[in-house]
Design a protein around this motif. Structure first.
Motif, PDB file in Angstrom:
ATOM      1  N   TYR A 148       1.215  -1.153   0.351  1.00 51.00           N
ATOM      2  CA  TYR A 148      -0.161  -0.226  -0.152  1.00 51.00           C
ATOM      3  C   TYR A 148       1.117   1.257  -0.080  1.00 51.00           C
ATOM      4  O   TYR A 148       0.657   2.321  -0.873  1.00 51.00           O
ATOM      5  CB  TYR A 148      -0.831   0.299   0.536  1.00 51.00           C
ATOM      6  CG  TYR A 148      -1.804   1.906   1.293  1.00 51.00           C
ATOM      7  CD1 TYR A 148      -2.688   1.730   0.761  1.00 51.00           C
ATOM      8  CD2 TYR A 148      -1.038   2.214   2.538  1.00 51.00           C
ATOM      9  CE1 TYR A 148      -3.101   3.180   0.922  1.00 51.00           C
ATOM     10  CE2 TYR A 148      -1.621   3.686   3.147  1.00 51.00           C
ATOM     11  CZ  TYR A 148      -2.494   4.105   2.062  1.00 51.00           C
ATOM     12  OH  TYR A 148      -3.096   5.236   2.263  1.00 51.00           O
ATOM     13  N   ILE A 149       2.193   1.287   0.347  1.00 52.07           N
ATOM     14  CA  ILE A 149       2.678   1.878   0.899  1.00 52.07           C
ATOM     15  C   ILE A 149       3.437   2.494  -0.537  1.00 52.07           C
ATOM     16  O   ILE A 149       3.307   3.746  -0.671  1.00 52.07           O
ATOM     17  CB  ILE A 149       3.330   2.120   1.958  1.00 52.07           C
ATOM     18  CG1 ILE A 149       3.021   2.279   3.504  1.00 52.07           C
ATOM     19  CG2 ILE A 149       4.973   3.439   2.482  1.00 52.07           C
ATOM     20  CD1 ILE A 149       3.555   2.118   4.185  1.00 52.07           C
ATOM     21  N   ARG A 150       4.158   1.350  -0.681  1.00 49.92           N
ATOM     22  CA  ARG A 150       4.974   1.645  -2.160  1.00 49.92           C
ATOM     23  C   ARG A 150       3.750   2.538  -2.872  1.00 49.92           C
ATOM     24  O   ARG A 150       4.218   3.288  -3.992  1.00 49.92           O
ATOM     25  CB  ARG A 150       5.175   0.505  -2.639  1.00 49.92           C
ATOM     26  CG  ARG A 150       5.890   0.064  -3.974  1.00 49.92           C
ATOM     27  CD  ARG A 150       5.685  -1.905  -4.909  1.00 49.92           C
ATOM     28  NE  ARG A 150       4.075  -1.619  -4.545  1.00 49.92           N
ATOM     29  CZ  ARG A 150       4.259  -3.079  -4.628  1.00 49.92           C
ATOM     30  NH1 ARG A 150       5.497  -3.882  -5.055  1.00 49.92           N
ATOM     31  NH2 ARG A 150       2.290  -3.893  -5.176  1.00 49.92           N
ATOM     32  N   GLN A 169       7.057  -1.567  -8.938  1.00 50.52           N
ATOM     33  CA  GLN A 169       6.877  -1.968  -8.545  1.00 50.52           C
ATOM     34  C   GLN A 169       7.749  -2.955  -8.520  1.00 50.52           C
ATOM     35  O   GLN A 169       8.150  -3.026  -7.145  1.00 50.52           O
ATOM     36  CB  GLN A 169       5.425  -2.765  -8.268  1.00 50.52           C
ATOM     37  CG  GLN A 169       4.297  -1.713  -8.260  1.00 50.52           C
ATOM     38  CD  GLN A 169       2.906  -2.496  -8.683  1.00 50.52           C
ATOM     39  OE1 GLN A 169       2.797  -3.388  -9.594  1.00 50.52           O
ATOM     40  NE2 GLN A 169       1.313  -2.701  -7.634  1.00 50.52           N
ATOM     41  N   GLU A 170       8.045  -3.799  -9.477  1.00 48.33           N
ATOM     42  CA  GLU A 170       8.835  -4.463  -9.174  1.00 48.33           C
ATOM     43  C   GLU A 170      10.626  -4.388  -8.583  1.00 48.33           C
ATOM     44  O   GLU A 170      11.469  -4.892  -7.970  1.00 48.33           O
ATOM     45  CB  GLU A 170       9.312  -5.074 -10.675  1.00 48.33           C
ATOM     46  CG  GLU A 170       8.428  -5.610 -11.372  1.00 48.33           C
ATOM     47  CD  GLU A 170       8.583  -6.515 -12.849  1.00 48.33           C
ATOM     48  OE1 GLU A 170       9.506  -5.481 -13.360  1.00 48.33           O
ATOM     49  OE2 GLU A 170       7.799  -6.715 -13.736  1.00 48.33           O
ATOM     50  N   GLU A 171      10.832  -3.072  -9.357  1.00 47.14           N
ATOM     51  CA  GLU A 171      12.082  -2.272  -8.890  1.00 47.14           C
ATOM     52  C   GLU A 171      11.837  -2.458  -7.009  1.00 47.14           C
ATOM     53  O   GLU A 171      12.562  -2.086  -5.898  1.00 47.14           O
ATOM     54  CB  GLU A 171      12.589  -0.907  -9.793  1.00 47.14           C
ATOM     55  CG  GLU A 171      12.836  -1.523 -11.070  1.00 47.14           C
ATOM     56  CD  GLU A 171      14.036  -3.080 -10.760  1.00 47.14           C
ATOM     57  OE1 GLU A 171      14.762  -2.606 -10.085  1.00 47.14           O
ATOM     58  OE2 GLU A 171      13.788  -3.964 -11.802  1.00 47.14           O
ATOM     59  N   ALA A 172      11.318  -1.379  -7.108  1.00 47.20           N
ATOM     60  CA  ALA A 172      10.672  -0.744  -5.649  1.00 47.20           C
ATOM     61  C   ALA A 172      10.504  -1.586  -4.668  1.00 47.20           C
ATOM     62  O   ALA A 172      10.884  -2.258  -3.734  1.00 47.20           O
ATOM     63  CB  ALA A 172       9.035  -0.446  -5.552  1.00 47.20           C
ATOM     64  N   ASP A 173      10.185  -3.067  -4.714  1.00 47.30           N
ATOM     65  CA  ASP A 173       9.871  -4.047  -4.061  1.00 47.30           C
ATOM     66  C   ASP A 173      11.203  -5.590  -3.876  1.00 47.30           C
ATOM     67  O   ASP A 173      11.888  -4.914  -2.354  1.00 47.30           O
ATOM     68  CB  ASP A 173       9.004  -5.697  -4.899  1.00 47.30           C
ATOM     69  CG  ASP A 173       7.440  -5.066  -4.684  1.00 47.30           C
ATOM     70  OD1 ASP A 173       7.275  -4.191  -3.921  1.00 47.30           O
ATOM     71  OD2 ASP A 173       6.842  -5.886  -5.054  1.00 47.30           O
ATOM     72  N   GLN A 174      12.448  -4.724  -4.581  1.00 45.90           N
ATOM     73  CA  GLN A 174      13.894  -4.873  -4.708  1.00 45.90           C
ATOM     74  C   GLN A 174      14.070  -4.099  -3.850  1.00 45.90           C
ATOM     75  O   GLN A 174      15.076  -4.501  -2.693  1.00 45.90           O
ATOM     76  CB  GLN A 174      14.652  -4.815  -6.070  1.00 45.90           C
ATOM     77  CG  GLN A 174      14.385  -5.509  -7.058  1.00 45.90           C
ATOM     78  CD  GLN A 174      15.029  -7.414  -6.451  1.00 45.90           C
ATOM     79  OE1 GLN A 174      16.346  -7.005  -5.726  1.00 45.90           O
ATOM     80  NE2 GLN A 174      13.835  -8.247  -6.602  1.00 45.90           N
ATOM     81  N   TYR A 175      13.855  -3.043  -3.880  1.00 52.53           N
ATOM     82  CA  TYR A 175      14.737  -1.806  -3.098  1.00 52.53           C
ATOM     83  C   TYR A 175      14.524  -2.275  -1.222  1.00 52.53           C
ATOM     84  O   TYR A 175      14.948  -2.355  -0.245  1.00 52.53           O
ATOM     85  CB  TYR A 175      14.524  -0.258  -3.296  1.00 52.53           C
ATOM     86  CG  TYR A 175      14.668   0.570  -1.687  1.00 52.53           C
ATOM     87  CD1 TYR A 175      15.854   0.733  -1.721  1.00 52.53           C
ATOM     88  CD2 TYR A 175      13.176   1.299  -1.385  1.00 52.53           C
ATOM     89  CE1 TYR A 175      15.723   1.520  -1.065  1.00 52.53           C
ATOM     90  CE2 TYR A 175      13.343   2.396  -0.964  1.00 52.53           C
ATOM     91  CZ  TYR A 175      15.080   2.406   0.123  1.00 52.53           C
ATOM     92  OH  TYR A 175      14.923   3.528   1.075  1.00 52.53           O
ATOM     93  N   LEU A 176      12.899  -2.088  -1.120  1.00 48.36           N
ATOM     94  CA  LEU A 176      12.331  -2.451  -0.099  1.00 48.36           C
ATOM     95  C   LEU A 176      12.773  -3.713   1.066  1.00 48.36           C
ATOM     96  O   LEU A 176      12.634  -3.766   2.304  1.00 48.36           O
ATOM     97  CB  LEU A 176      10.459  -2.290  -0.147  1.00 48.36           C
ATOM     98  CG  LEU A 176       9.922  -0.402  -0.769  1.00 48.36           C
ATOM     99  CD1 LEU A 176       8.554  -0.367  -0.720  1.00 48.36           C
ATOM    100  CD2 LEU A 176      10.369   0.195   0.760  1.00 48.36           C
ATOM    101  N   GLY A 177      12.715  -4.706  -0.020  1.00 49.22           N
ATOM    102  CA  GLY A 177      13.441  -6.012   0.475  1.00 49.22           C
ATOM    103  C   GLY A 177      14.775  -5.753   0.945  1.00 49.22           C
ATOM    104  O   GLY A 177      14.905  -7.221   1.301  1.00 49.22           O
ATOM    105  N   GLY A 178      15.410  -4.804   0.984  1.00 44.42           N
ATOM    106  CA  GLY A 178      16.675  -4.878   1.501  1.00 44.42           C
ATOM    107  C   GLY A 178      17.658  -5.366   0.198  1.00 44.42           C
ATOM    108  O   GLY A 178      18.734  -5.291   0.597  1.00 44.42           O
ATOM    109  N   GLY A 179      17.293  -5.433  -1.087  1.00 43.70           N
ATOM    110  CA  GLY A 179      18.214  -6.431  -1.716  1.00 43.70           C
ATOM    111  C   GLY A 179      19.399  -5.309  -3.107  1.00 43.70           C
ATOM    112  O   GLY A 179      20.007  -5.876  -3.306  1.00 43.70           O
TER     113      GLY A 179
END
Length: 757
Positions: free
Chosen positions: A509-511, A727-737
């Protein structure tokens, strides 16, 4: 955290139950049907299945069922109980007045004749038993199934009989959950009673002479009280004994055979001449016990059974190769009756097909397709989708569609939700709808800012939304002000580094929320991404995710998300501001029903809703393929989508853009539909408990909401490919990758590549 959300119907006076165990509980159970007459047709009499094209000689095949409207012979305050028929095939309708008086209406082909079941008054003179269903035998004996506060009662009378209540022991035997709840009844040719009992998961067969239980047959799971599991044919009974499987029993209760169906939602059956006819949203399907062959003799998309507002609640087969089908419109609390007549001269398939495509489904488009076809019997509106929910659509899905459209092919009419509208406009794929829109807006009053601002370029309109949703914001004043712009949010978090902004929220949601409201600041005019702004946004999102305890919150949220469509303005933890008043909450409202939870929260905390930067969510943005060979028909369909008839349909897939239809939404608040259920929501998050009981909003709240709609000017753009890339890249960042700069660089590079394609 354990979160549980459920809709629970309140008990209405004529639908009383000992306990409520089912969702969407409605107790209007209607009778099955039988037919002693001619078959509706097989290959040897010319009535081929729906969908037949051309004959071997190259000429168009003829013959199909045509839908006709019928007037229901009921007055105000009279409720439909069920539809049945005489042995001669004449439809019979049973109704009730004031939950006591039962009336019988028989149709002679032109008119309805009315008879009151006066004998029933003498059976229950001092006790309130609400009639639910009436069965009638060939000899004219009538059986009335009714309910009081505790149990089911069955009375017998008519045909000169004085009337009596049947003292059936099965109905008076208490179980752990009370007396047996009966939601359907049949009387077979041997005089035995078949009782559908959803709690027990059985169809109990009661001896007509001794009133003792002869047998209890297992049935499939009943998910709604509107489902029917037992049906009557020509001397036989069909029971839904397994999922999608019916077992047919003869007079002596021996099995005749089974057949399978594609069960989807509430459906009905009737039988005769060795066949059964299954009526569902798929249409009318002919089945034969012991034979897996299924023949669709009428396509549901050409009739009311395909409508999203209709539930099939009764069907009988007439004596002229016709069908009478009773429908229930739950939200309107009304019934309608249609007749289906075989026309040997009608084209088996309408001569013209108008193709409509959308990435995801639309109840409004499906409803409009049925009405449009009725006005144009020679036209079939073929609505196809990707078969996916909005959030499931991939970049590959859209690229495939783009290739088809750029080659000059594709559907005649397009729903542009999630599609690259601007690219389609620039490449000349979409027709200019300015003239059509002008004619529409001259004929009636619309929310013009919403119609004009959604898909326009250089003063021309290329797409028109048929519905819209409203993102609303409420909660802490400081948190709300912080969200007004990218820079104000950045400044707020610099000053309040521990602020969660949203209270409780999950990272998706925040993303998505931050990207949605600030995306016009992330991309410059030519569509190129601002790498620095992207990196800053990702860092802000990461900080808010940490402050909101998103990882803890979402651990147990996953199991409760099934059935929900992810929306950038919908926070599953929004109710958390009841315990976290320092946060701001958002909600995406597409119907009056969607107002229940957020407005209950606002009522409790004395909060006022605001728009989110003037955003609205266009729903069903309809455009026309510039290369269509059916331009005039396509324009007429677009105009029909925005007509009073379609805009006023009681659907929950968005608010109407027609102002009069939007104003009518105030009437929902005081409807039987609104008073029939409420919502319960409870959770326990790390020892933090929250319980919320939500009901429909008030008339004043709906009036205020409608005024809010009149201020909306900015369409929330959701081009799926760019959103997916983010979303794909934001998830990588938010997941610490990866770090924020790398994620921003990857997003910018991929977006640039996509725009260059």
């Amino acid at each position: 955290m354990n979160q549980r959300i459920s809709y629970i119907k309140k008990k209405k006076r004529r639908r009383l139950l000992a306990s409520v165990l089912f969702l969407a509980l409605t107790l209007t159970a209607l009778t099955a049907c039988s037919k002693n007459g001619a078959d509706t047709g097989s290959g040897n009499n010319g009535k081929d299945s729906a969908g037949a094209g051309e004959t071997s000689g190259g000429t168009s095949a003829k013959g199909r069922y045509i839908e006709e409207d019928m007037d229901l012979p009921i007055s105000d305050g009279e409720e439909v109980l069920n539809l049945t028929r005489t042995t001669d095939g004449a439809p019979v309708l049973f109704t009730s007045e004031n939950d006591t008086q039962v009336n019988r209406y028989e149709y002679n082909g032109k008119d309805w004749s009315k008879t009151a079941l006066d004998w029933l008054d003498r059976v229950y003179p001092d006790r309130e038993v609400i009639p639910m269903e009436v069965q009638e035998t060939a000899e004219g004996v009538q059986y009335v199934r009714g309910m009081d506060e505790e149990q089911t009662h069955i009375a017998r009378g008519g045909n000169g009989q004085e009337g009596e209540e049947l003292q059936i022991p099965y109905l008076t035997e208490q179980t752990e959950i009370g007396y047996p709840l009966i939601t359907g009844m049949l009387v077979d040719d041997a005089g035995n009673y078949w009782l559908q009992s959803p709690y027990e998961g059985t169809a109990a067969v009661i001896a007509g002479d001794t009133l003792e239980v002869l047998e209890e047959l297992p049935t499939s799971q009943l998910l709604s009280m509107m489902d029917r599991l037992i049906f009557q044919g020509e001397g036989t009974i069909a029971v839904n004994t397994e999922d999608n499987v019916y077992t047919v029993y003869e007079k002596n209760r021996e099995q005749q055979g089974t057949f399978s169906v594609k069960k989807k939602g509430a459906a009905w059956m009737c039988g005769g001449d060795g066949h059964w006819y299954y009526i569902s949203e798929e249409g009318i399907t002919r089945l034969t016990p012991g034979n897996d062959t299924q023949e669709v003799i009428m396509d549901g998309s050409l009739g009311a059974m395909g409508s999203t507002v209709n539930t099939v609640m009764g069907a009988v087969r007439g004596n002229e190769d016709d069908f009478y089908i009773l429908y229930y419109q739950q939200k309107a609390g009304a019934h309608s009756l249609k007749r289906y007549v075989y026309d040997p001269e009608a084209a088996a398939v309408p001569e013209t097909t108008l193709q409509v495509f959308g990435l995801s489904d639309s109840d409004t488009v499906r409803e409009a397709a049925i009405g449009f076809q009725k006005k144009h019997p020679d036209v079939k509106v073929e609505f196809t989708t990707s078969g996916k929910q909005a959030g499931e659509v991939t970049s590959d899905d859209i690229r495939t569609l783009n290739t088809e459209l750029l080659s000059g092919n594709g559907a005649d009419v397009l729903l542009l939700d999630g599609l690259p509208m601007n690219a389609y406009i620039e490449k000349g794929i979409l027709a200019d709808l300015s003239e059509t829109a002008g004619e529409i807006m001259e004929a009636d009053t619309y929310l013009e800012d919403i119609l004009k601002n959604t898909a326009q370029k250089d003063g021309k309109l290329y797409g028109l939304p048929i519905k819209f949703g409203v993102p609303v914001l409420y909660g802490n004043e400081d948190a709300k002000k912080a969200l007004e712009s990218f820079d104000s949010l950045k400044a707020f978090l610099e000053k309040n580094p521990q602020a969660s902004v949203f209270g409780l929220a999950d990272r998706e949601y925040i993303r998505d929320f931050l990207f949605q409201i600030y995306q016009d600041e992330l991309f410059v005019e030519d569509g190129k991404a601002d790498r620095e702004k992207l990196a800053e946004l990702l860092e802000l999102a990461g900080k808010i995710v940490e402050n909101a305890k998103a990882s803890l919150f979402e651990e147990n949220l996953r199991e409760d998300e099934s059935g929900y469509i992810r929306d950038p303005f919908t926070n599953f933890g929004a109710e958390g501001i009841l315990n976290h008043p320092e946060g701001a909450a958002t909600a995406s409202i597409h119907s009056v029903t969607d107002m229940m939870v957020p407005y209950t929260v606002m009522r409790q905390k004395s909060l006022t809703p605001e728009t989110i930067r003037g955003f609205y969510q266009p729903v069903g943005v309809v455009g026309i393929n510039q290369n269509t060979a059916q331009m005039e028909m396509a324009r007429e369909f677009v105009a029909y989508l925005l007509s009073q008839e379609v805009q006023s349909a009681q659907l929950d897939d968005g608010f109407p853009v027609l102002e009069s239809a939007l104003q009518d939404k105030k009437g929902e608040v005081n409807s039987d539909y609104a008073s029939s259920f409420y919502m319960m929501n409870s959770w326990n998050f790390e020892g933090e408990q929250l319980e919320l009981e939500a009901s429909f909003p008030t008339v004043e709240e709906v009036e205020g909401f409608i005024k809010l709609c009149g201020t909306l000017t900015r369409p929330a753009e959701q081009e799926r490919i760019i959103w997916n890339l983010y979303q794909e890249e934001a998830d990588q960042y938010l997941g610490g990758g990866i770090d924020a700069e790398t994620a921003a660089e990857n997003i910018a590079r991929k977006v640039d590549t996509y725009l260059a394609e």
